[in-house]
Design a protein around this motif. Structure first.
Motif, PDB file in Angstrom:
ATOM      1  N   THR A  47       1.246  -1.460  -0.073  1.00 27.36           N
ATOM      2  CA  THR A  47       0.119  -0.015   0.079  1.00 27.36           C
ATOM      3  C   THR A  47       0.814   1.365   0.098  1.00 27.36           C
ATOM      4  O   THR A  47       0.439   2.279  -0.925  1.00 27.36           O
ATOM      5  N   GLU A  48       1.390   1.481   0.885  1.00 26.56           N
ATOM      6  CA  GLU A  48       2.840   2.301   0.851  1.00 26.56           C
ATOM      7  C   GLU A  48       3.473   2.628  -0.256  1.00 26.56           C
ATOM      8  O   GLU A  48       3.366   3.717  -0.834  1.00 26.56           O
ATOM      9  N   LEU A  49       3.747   1.367  -0.569  1.00 33.09           N
ATOM     10  CA  LEU A  49       4.681   1.493  -2.187  1.00 33.09           C
ATOM     11  C   LEU A  49       3.766   2.071  -3.745  1.00 33.09           C
ATOM     12  O   LEU A  49       4.337   2.925  -4.204  1.00 33.09           O
ATOM     13  N   VAL A  50       2.989   1.155  -3.948  1.00 28.30           N
ATOM     14  CA  VAL A  50       1.721   2.313  -4.615  1.00 28.30           C
ATOM     15  C   VAL A  50       1.706   3.587  -4.073  1.00 28.30           C
ATOM     16  O   VAL A  50       1.400   4.195  -5.608  1.00 28.30           O
ATOM     17  N   GLN A  51       1.024   4.206  -3.392  1.00 27.72           N
ATOM     18  CA  GLN A  51       0.356   5.321  -3.091  1.00 27.72           C
ATOM     19  C   GLN A  51       2.142   6.093  -3.318  1.00 27.72           C
ATOM     20  O   GLN A  51       1.059   7.516  -4.232  1.00 27.72           O
ATOM     21  N   ALA A  52       2.943   5.745  -3.114  1.00 29.47           N
ATOM     22  CA  ALA A  52       4.232   6.327  -3.437  1.00 29.47           C
ATOM     23  C   ALA A  52       4.137   7.263  -5.572  1.00 29.47           C
ATOM     24  O   ALA A  52       4.309   8.048  -5.059  1.00 29.47           O
ATOM     25  N   ILE A  53       3.796   5.157  -5.424  1.00 33.47           N
ATOM     26  CA  ILE A  53       3.808   5.472  -7.266  1.00 33.47           C
ATOM     27  C   ILE A  53       2.676   6.294  -8.021  1.00 33.47           C
ATOM     28  O   ILE A  53       2.658   7.209  -8.137  1.00 33.47           O
ATOM     29  N   GLN A  54       1.441   6.178  -6.615  1.00 35.55           N
ATOM     30  CA  GLN A  54       0.483   6.738  -7.641  1.00 35.55           C
ATOM     31  C   GLN A  54       0.613   8.507  -7.601  1.00 35.55           C
ATOM     32  O   GLN A  54       0.381   9.188  -7.909  1.00 35.55           O
TER      33      GLN A  54
END
Lengths: 211, 84
Positions: A17-24
């Motif tokens: 979740t953290e990684l995907v949110q950063a990419i988003q």
């Protein structure tokens, strides 16, 4: 009550979740990290679904391309991993339709019932009493993988998602857009099919590992 | 191995359909008890349950193959092109 074979994936999901949110939010340089996290899992999913390495590689590439394309719209309503597998499963099914394979065979429960005249074991077969890690040698792993490949696709994909990848019934139903009841029916028939082949292998071809 | 004709009846067939759900702990406590009680007295059904359980357990333990270097390189190249 039987004991649960499942492990918790809460920690992995929160990391995702953290990684995907950063990419988003614009850190597209982190996309490689997301790919590295799942390339091996997806490649193996592809190998089990597609039957050959080249198709499995294409599946991984197409899936990550689509994930990149649609990641902005991912709303975290499901776990990222489940969304990823939904994209990969859909790519597998579409590819098969494009290749115009013969329609899937249906496995009937009756095919697996012991008939009135059939001879069945009254003893617990020895192979079920050996610890799984000892039982699963290289030869058996190959037999099992080959047997999974011979399952009709609609059963194979459920067996892989549930028993190999470890998704729950509800998660598998969402990934495949089918009902949980349908997942249960397909999984039971897939297991019975695999069980019959393994039974045959242990009864006719196999030397047991030393215990 | 000792073999015999399975004297299965409607009870066996009814529970046979639920063995995977039993393994996956997806049945209510009363049905679980019925299955446990039944297999205690029905060796063919017990053998069926144990072989099914082992089959599912083996699938869960299949090892993963490594990613071919060529694929990793293709993915890196694709990502570089996407993210520049």
């Amino acid at each position: 009550m039987p004991t649960s074979p499942r492990k918790s994936s809460t920690k992995n999901n929160s990391n995702d979740t953290e990684l995907v949110q950063a990419i988003q939010s614009g850190r597209i340089d982190l996309y490689q990290e997301l790919v590295s996290r799942y390339e091996r899992k997806l490649y193996n999913f592809g190998l089990r679904m597609c039957r050959n390495a080249s198709d499995a590689e294409d599946l991984v590439q197409d899936t990550f391309l689509n994930v990149f394309k649609y990641l902005k719209g991912f709303r975290h309503e499901a776990k990222f991993k489940n969304w990823l597998y939904k994209i990969a499963a859909s790519a597998c099914i579409k590819k098969r339709r494009r290749l115009k394979y013969a329609p899937d065979q249906t496995l009937s429960l009756e095919d697996f019932l012991p008939g009135d005249e059939a001879e069945v074991a009254r003893e617990i077969p020895r192979w079920t009493t050996i610890p799984l890690d000892q039982l699963l040698n290289e030869e058996l792993a190959e037999v099992l993988s080959d047997t999974i490949h011979t399952l009709p696709e609609k059963y194979r994909i459920v067996a892989i998602l549930r028993d190999v990848e470890g998704f729950s019934t509800a998660e598998t139903a969402k990934i495949l857009d089918i009902t949980p009841a349908n997942v249960k029916v397909r999984l039971h028939r897939a297991r019975l099919f695999l069980r019959d082949k393994l039974k045959n292998y242990f009864e006719h071809d196999h030397n047991y590992p030393s215990t | 191995m000792i073999t015999t004709t399975h004297p299965h009846n409607a009870r066996c067939l009814d529970l046979f359909k639920k063995l995977s759900e039993y393994i996956d702990q997806e049945l209510d406590a009363a049905t679980c008890r019925q299955i446990e009680q039944h297999v205690k007295n029905c060796p063919p059904c017990q053998a069926c349950l144990e072989t099914l359980k082992t089959t599912a357990g083996l699938c869960h333990r299949i090892e993963e193959a490594p990613v071919p270097t060529g694929l990793s390189d293709r993915l890196k190249k694709m990502i570089n092109e996407l993210t520049v």
